[in-house]
Design a protein around this motif. Structure first.
Motif, PDB file in Angstrom:
ATOM      1  N   GLN B  13     -43.439 -18.436  52.878  1.00 55.45           N
ATOM      2  CA  GLN B  13     -43.351 -19.585  51.980  1.00 55.45           C
ATOM      3  C   GLN B  13     -44.696 -19.860  51.304  1.00 55.45           C
ATOM      4  O   GLN B  13     -45.747 -19.800  51.940  1.00 55.45           O
ATOM      5  CB  GLN B  13     -42.906 -20.817  52.778  1.00 55.45           C
ATOM      6  N   ASN B  14     -44.604 -20.138  50.009  1.00 55.61           N
ATOM      7  CA  ASN B  14     -45.786 -20.456  49.192  1.00 55.61           C
ATOM      8  C   ASN B  14     -46.777 -19.309  49.057  1.00 55.61           C
ATOM      9  O   ASN B  14     -47.903 -19.532  48.620  1.00 55.61           O
ATOM     10  CB  ASN B  14     -46.501 -21.705  49.736  1.00 55.61           C
ATOM     11  N   SER B  15     -46.366 -18.109  49.433  1.00 52.42           N
ATOM     12  CA  SER B  15     -47.294 -16.984  49.219  1.00 52.42           C
ATOM     13  C   SER B  15     -47.301 -16.589  47.739  1.00 52.42           C
ATOM     14  O   SER B  15     -48.263 -15.995  47.257  1.00 52.42           O
ATOM     15  CB  SER B  15     -46.922 -15.794  50.096  1.00 52.42           C
ATOM     16  N   GLY B  16     -46.245 -16.935  47.007  1.00 53.86           N
ATOM     17  CA  GLY B  16     -46.206 -16.752  45.549  1.00 53.86           C
ATOM     18  C   GLY B  16     -46.577 -15.350  45.078  1.00 53.86           C
ATOM     19  O   GLY B  16     -47.210 -15.172  44.028  1.00 53.86           O
ATOM     20  N   LYS B  17     -46.155 -14.342  45.815  1.00 55.61           N
ATOM     21  CA  LYS B  17     -46.450 -12.962  45.427  1.00 55.61           C
ATOM     22  C   LYS B  17     -45.739 -12.597  44.131  1.00 55.61           C
ATOM     23  O   LYS B  17     -44.586 -12.980  43.923  1.00 55.61           O
ATOM     24  CB  LYS B  17     -45.979 -12.002  46.538  1.00 55.61           C
ATOM     25  N   LYS B  18     -46.407 -11.856  43.290  1.00 55.05           N
ATOM     26  CA  LYS B  18     -45.785 -11.382  42.048  1.00 55.05           C
ATOM     27  C   LYS B  18     -44.746 -10.302  42.390  1.00 55.05           C
ATOM     28  O   LYS B  18     -45.072  -9.293  43.038  1.00 55.05           O
ATOM     29  CB  LYS B  18     -46.849 -10.761  41.140  1.00 55.05           C
ATOM     30  N   ALA B  19     -43.528 -10.517  41.966  1.00 55.24           N
ATOM     31  CA  ALA B  19     -42.458  -9.561  42.289  1.00 55.24           C
ATOM     32  C   ALA B  19     -41.762  -9.105  41.018  1.00 55.24           C
ATOM     33  O   ALA B  19     -41.365  -9.928  40.186  1.00 55.24           O
ATOM     34  CB  ALA B  19     -41.453 -10.200  43.236  1.00 55.24           C
ATOM     35  N   ILE B  20     -41.629  -7.813  40.870  1.00 48.55           N
ATOM     36  CA  ILE B  20     -40.921  -7.270  39.717  1.00 48.55           C
ATOM     37  C   ILE B  20     -39.462  -7.019  40.073  1.00 48.55           C
ATOM     38  O   ILE B  20     -39.172  -6.378  41.091  1.00 48.55           O
ATOM     39  CB  ILE B  20     -41.562  -5.942  39.278  1.00 48.55           C
ATOM     40  N   ILE B  21     -38.578  -7.532  39.221  1.00 50.49           N
ATOM     41  CA  ILE B  21     -37.156  -7.260  39.420  1.00 50.49           C
ATOM     42  C   ILE B  21     -36.781  -6.188  38.395  1.00 50.49           C
ATOM     43  O   ILE B  21     -36.693  -6.456  37.198  1.00 50.49           O
ATOM     44  CB  ILE B  21     -36.284  -8.524  39.162  1.00 50.49           C
ATOM     45  N   ALA B  22     -36.572  -4.982  38.903  1.00 49.17           N
ATOM     46  CA  ALA B  22     -36.285  -3.858  38.004  1.00 49.17           C
ATOM     47  C   ALA B  22     -34.773  -3.698  37.856  1.00 49.17           C
ATOM     48  O   ALA B  22     -34.079  -3.399  38.826  1.00 49.17           O
ATOM     49  CB  ALA B  22     -36.908  -2.577  38.562  1.00 49.17           C
ATOM     50  N   GLY B  23     -34.297  -3.893  36.618  1.00 50.66           N
ATOM     51  CA  GLY B  23     -32.843  -3.908  36.398  1.00 50.66           C
ATOM     52  C   GLY B  23     -32.336  -5.307  36.712  1.00 50.66           C
ATOM     53  O   GLY B  23     -31.514  -5.495  37.598  1.00 50.66           O
ATOM     54  N   SER B  24     -32.851  -6.284  35.956  1.00 52.68           N
ATOM     55  CA  SER B  24     -32.689  -7.690  36.356  1.00 52.68           C
ATOM     56  C   SER B  24     -31.322  -8.279  35.990  1.00 52.68           C
ATOM     57  O   SER B  24     -31.028  -9.410  36.362  1.00 52.68           O
ATOM     58  CB  SER B  24     -33.805  -8.531  35.745  1.00 52.68           C
ATOM     59  N   ASN B  25     -30.493  -7.509  35.269  1.00 54.38           N
ATOM     60  CA  ASN B  25     -29.169  -8.044  34.929  1.00 54.38           C
ATOM     61  C   ASN B  25     -28.189  -7.793  36.074  1.00 54.38           C
ATOM     62  O   ASN B  25     -27.267  -6.993  35.996  1.00 54.38           O
ATOM     63  CB  ASN B  25     -28.639  -7.437  33.625  1.00 54.38           C
ATOM     64  N   ASP B  26     -28.417  -8.513  37.163  1.00 57.23           N
ATOM     65  CA  ASP B  26     -27.637  -8.302  38.378  1.00 57.23           C
ATOM     66  C   ASP B  26     -27.531  -9.646  39.094  1.00 57.23           C
ATOM     67  O   ASP B  26     -28.530 -10.167  39.597  1.00 57.23           O
ATOM     68  CB  ASP B  26     -28.353  -7.264  39.256  1.00 57.23           C
ATOM     69  N   THR B  27     -26.324 -10.196  39.129  1.00 60.13           N
ATOM     70  CA  THR B  27     -26.174 -11.535  39.724  1.00 60.13           C
ATOM     71  C   THR B  27     -26.546 -11.547  41.206  1.00 60.13           C
ATOM     72  O   THR B  27     -27.155 -12.492  41.696  1.00 60.13           O
ATOM     73  CB  THR B  27     -24.723 -12.054  39.593  1.00 60.13           C
ATOM     74  N   HIS B  28     -26.197 -10.469  41.912  1.00 63.40           N
ATOM     75  CA  HIS B  28     -26.474 -10.447  43.352  1.00 63.40           C
ATOM     76  C   HIS B  28     -27.961 -10.569  43.640  1.00 63.40           C
ATOM     77  O   HIS B  28     -28.391 -11.366  44.463  1.00 63.40           O
ATOM     78  CB  HIS B  28     -25.930  -9.162  43.977  1.00 63.40           C
ATOM     79  N   VAL B  29     -28.740  -9.766  42.913  1.00 67.32           N
ATOM     80  CA  VAL B  29     -30.176  -9.790  43.198  1.00 67.32           C
ATOM     81  C   VAL B  29     -30.803 -11.079  42.658  1.00 67.32           C
ATOM     82  O   VAL B  29     -31.717 -11.635  43.262  1.00 67.32           O
ATOM     83  CB  VAL B  29     -30.856  -8.495  42.686  1.00 67.32           C
ATOM     84  N   LEU B  30     -30.271 -11.578  41.546  1.00 63.06           N
ATOM     85  CA  LEU B  30     -30.837 -12.814  40.987  1.00 63.06           C
ATOM     86  C   LEU B  30     -30.624 -13.999  41.920  1.00 63.06           C
ATOM     87  O   LEU B  30     -31.464 -14.896  42.005  1.00 63.06           O
ATOM     88  CB  LEU B  30     -30.230 -13.113  39.609  1.00 63.06           C
ATOM     89  N   GLU B  31     -29.513 -13.991  42.630  1.00 63.67           N
ATOM     90  CA  GLU B  31     -29.273 -15.057  43.609  1.00 63.67           C
ATOM     91  C   GLU B  31     -30.354 -15.055  44.693  1.00 63.67           C
ATOM     92  O   GLU B  31     -30.888 -16.103  45.050  1.00 63.67           O
ATOM     93  CB  GLU B  31     -27.910 -14.817  44.275  1.00 63.67           C
ATOM     94  N   ALA B  32     -30.676 -13.864  45.167  1.00 65.00           N
ATOM     95  CA  ALA B  32     -31.702 -13.760  46.210  1.00 65.00           C
ATOM     96  C   ALA B  32     -33.076 -14.130  45.659  1.00 65.00           C
ATOM     97  O   ALA B  32     -33.866 -14.807  46.319  1.00 65.00           O
ATOM     98  CB  ALA B  32     -31.720 -12.335  46.771  1.00 65.00           C
TER      99      ALA B  32
END
Lengths: 296, 296
Positions: B13-32
C-alpha cells in the motif's frame, strides 16, 4: 451408480469374497481386513509368517483362529502361492500386506498363471472430495511412471471398465494436460488429442472422452465457459487420466492433504483385482479399497 | 515475513510503483489495476487501443482520465513500447493485459533491453490454502513446460530469491517427485537428488533443500514420520519445486478448485517483475499478484 465411497461397503456387504492377504504379518492391513470381515465383505486367507501374523492380529484385536493361515516366509514364495490360489479360483481378490509391491506384481504378471490377461496393469483411485459434488476416478497415480501412448490407451480402457462395473454406463473421461491447446512441445497435450480421437472412433466403448483438458475445465463448467472452450466432457468429468505419475501423485496427495479427500484404490487389468493399500492411507480408505475390489 | 496474502496488499500500500499495462483494453485486468490503484499500490501507464481502453475502463467504473495512455494497436508494438519504458526505468512492473503472453515475453527477453539478465524466466505462485497453516510457494506451474536440470536449478534459485524478498531468510525447499526413493526410471527423482546435493553445496545460497520428496512428506510432518523418512525440510516446506508443468498445473488447480486456495503469481528472472494474470483468476488473486510484484 456409486456416488459415495460408503456405498461401496453397503454394496459389498455380505458378498463374502475369498481374499488372499499376501504378507499377512502387517498390522495396518490386518486392521482393514478385520473391518472388511466384520461387514462380511471378504473371507480372508492369510499367507505369511504364521507367528508374526498371529501377533499382528492380536495387536489389532482380530481373532483369526478360524481362518486359513498358510505359513510362509520368503516374499517370493508368498507371492507365488497367493497368485497360484487366485489362478485356481480359490480366491477372488489379492490384498498386499507386508511384501514388496514389485514382487507381488511380478507374480501376477507371470504367464504361467491366468491372472495375466496380456493387458497393462494400472491403478485407479476413486476420490471423494468434500468440496466437490461427485466422485472422481483418477488414473494412474501409483503404478505406471511415464506411460507411452499405448499404455495410456490401456489406462483409459481399464478405468472405463472399472467405472462400468460401478454403474457408470457412459463415463465422461478427461485427458488431463496443463493446457487445452494441442501444443507440439507438450507431449501430454499431443497424446490427449490422439486418445480423444481414438475414443471418438469407439476404441474405448461407450464413453464421452475429451482432451487435452486442464484440470479446471475438466471439473468446472464455470471454468470451461469462462475460457470459452467447448468440450463434450462439459466440465463434469467422471474420470481424470493424468499424463505421468508425477502429475497424478501431486493431484492425489493434494486432494487428500489439502481437500480432505477419502479414497479407494485398486489395481486393474489383471483377471482379478489386486489391492495395494499404503500405510499412509486412512483406515477408511483401506476398507473402501477392499470393498471396491470385491465389487469387480 | 509474509504469512497471509492480504499482507501483500498492506505492505505494498502507498508504494505507488509505476506499472505498465500492456494491452490495456481488457476489463479483467483493468478491474485489478483499479483495485491496486485504489490502494495506491501502483500508478498505471496504459498501452493499447485508446478508445477500447477507455470503453473497458468505463465498463468497470474506473476513471482513467488522469493517467497516461499510449495509443497503440499492434501487439508487437505494444510489447516493445512497454519493455522500452521498463528499460528506461520509467516503470517498475509490467502487467500483461489483452496481449499474447509469448509476445510480451519475447520482448522481455530481447537483449537490446536490460530486462533480460540472462537468467531463465520462471513463474512463481504463492498459495494460501484455507486447510493449511502457512503460505506455500510453487514453481513452475505456468511457464516452463519440461525444464531440464539447468532450468530446474534456475527455477529453484528464482523462487528462493523471491522468498528472500518476502522475508523468508532460509526457506525450506522441497523438490517434488512422486517417490522419495531415487529411482533411475523416474527422471524427477534423479533431478531432485542432484538439485538437493547442489543445494547442500551452497549453490542456491541460504536455504534448506531436499528431494526427491512426494507431496505428502513435503508438507506433513505426520506423513514424514509415518513413512519413517528423514528430511531436513521436515514436512514443513515453504517452496515446492514441481518437475514438470503438468504436475504443477494439476497441483495449482486442485488447490484452487478443491481446497479453495487463493493465489498470487509473478514471473521472475527478469530485472523487473512481470505480472501475467489469467482471466480465470479471482479478482483477489489478480490484486494479490500486482501487490506481490510491487514488493520485488
Amino acid at each position: 451408480m456409486i456416488t459415495k465411497l460408503e456405498e461401496l461397503c453397503k454394496q459389498a456387504q455380505n458378498s463374502g469374497k475369498k481374499a488372499i492377504i499376501a504378507g499377512s504379518n502387517d498390522t495396518h492391513v490386518l486392521e482393514a481386513v478385520k473391518d472388511a470381515k466384520q461387514l462380511n465383505i471378504i473371507e480372508p486367507i492369510f499367507i505369511g509368517d504364521r507367528k508374526k501374523t498371529e501377533q499382528c492380529a492380536s495387536t489389532v484385536n482380530f481373532n483369526i483362529s478360524n481362518f486359513e493361515i498358510i505359513d510362509c516366509q520368503s516374499e517370493s514364495q508368498i507371492a507365488q502361492k497367493a497368485v497360484e490360489l487366485m489362478h485356481q479360483d480359490k480366491a477372488d481378490i489379492l490384498i498386499k500386506g507386508l511384501i514388496n509391491t514389485a514382487v507381488i506384481l511380478k507374480w501376477v504378471l507371470n504367464k504361467d498363471y491366468n491372472l495375466n490377461t496380456g493387458n497393462l496393469l494400472s491403478h485407479v483411485a476413486l476420490m471423494e472430495i468434500p468440496s466437490y459434488h461427485k466422485l472422481i476416478f483418477i488414473s494412474d497415480v501409483a503404478l505406471n511412471i511415464a506411460p507411452d501412448l499405448e499404455q495410456k490407451a490401456s489406462i483409459v480402457l481399464n478405468s472405463i471398465i472399472l467405472a462400468n462395473k460401478l454403474g457408470y454406463e457412459k463415463p465422461k473421461v478427461a485427458l488431463i494436460s496443463s493446457n487445452e491447446k494441442v501444443s507440439l512441445k507438450l507431449e501430454s497435450s499431443v497424446d490427449a488429442a490422439i486418445l480423444a480421437k481414438m475414443g471418438d472412433r469407439g476404441v474405448f466403448g461407450p464413453c464421452i472422452i475429451d482432451g487435452p483438458l486442464a484440470l479446471d475445465i475438466a471439473i468446472s463448467k464455470e471454468a470451461l465457459d469462462q475460457k470459452g472452450i467447448k468440450s463434450q466432457v462439459n466440465g463434469d468429468a467422471d474420470i481424470l487420466i493424468v499424463p505421468h505419475i508425477d502429475a497424478g501423485n501431486v493431484l492425489y496427495k493434494s486432494l487428500i492433504h489439502f481437500a480432505s479427500a477419502e479414497t479407494a484404490g485398486v489395481i486393474v487389468g489383471s483377471r482379478k483385482p489386486v489391492v495395494v493399500t499404503s500405510r499412509a492411507d486412512s483406515a477408511k480408505s483401506k476398507l473402501y479399497s477392499i470393498a471396491l475390489s470385491s465389487l469387480l
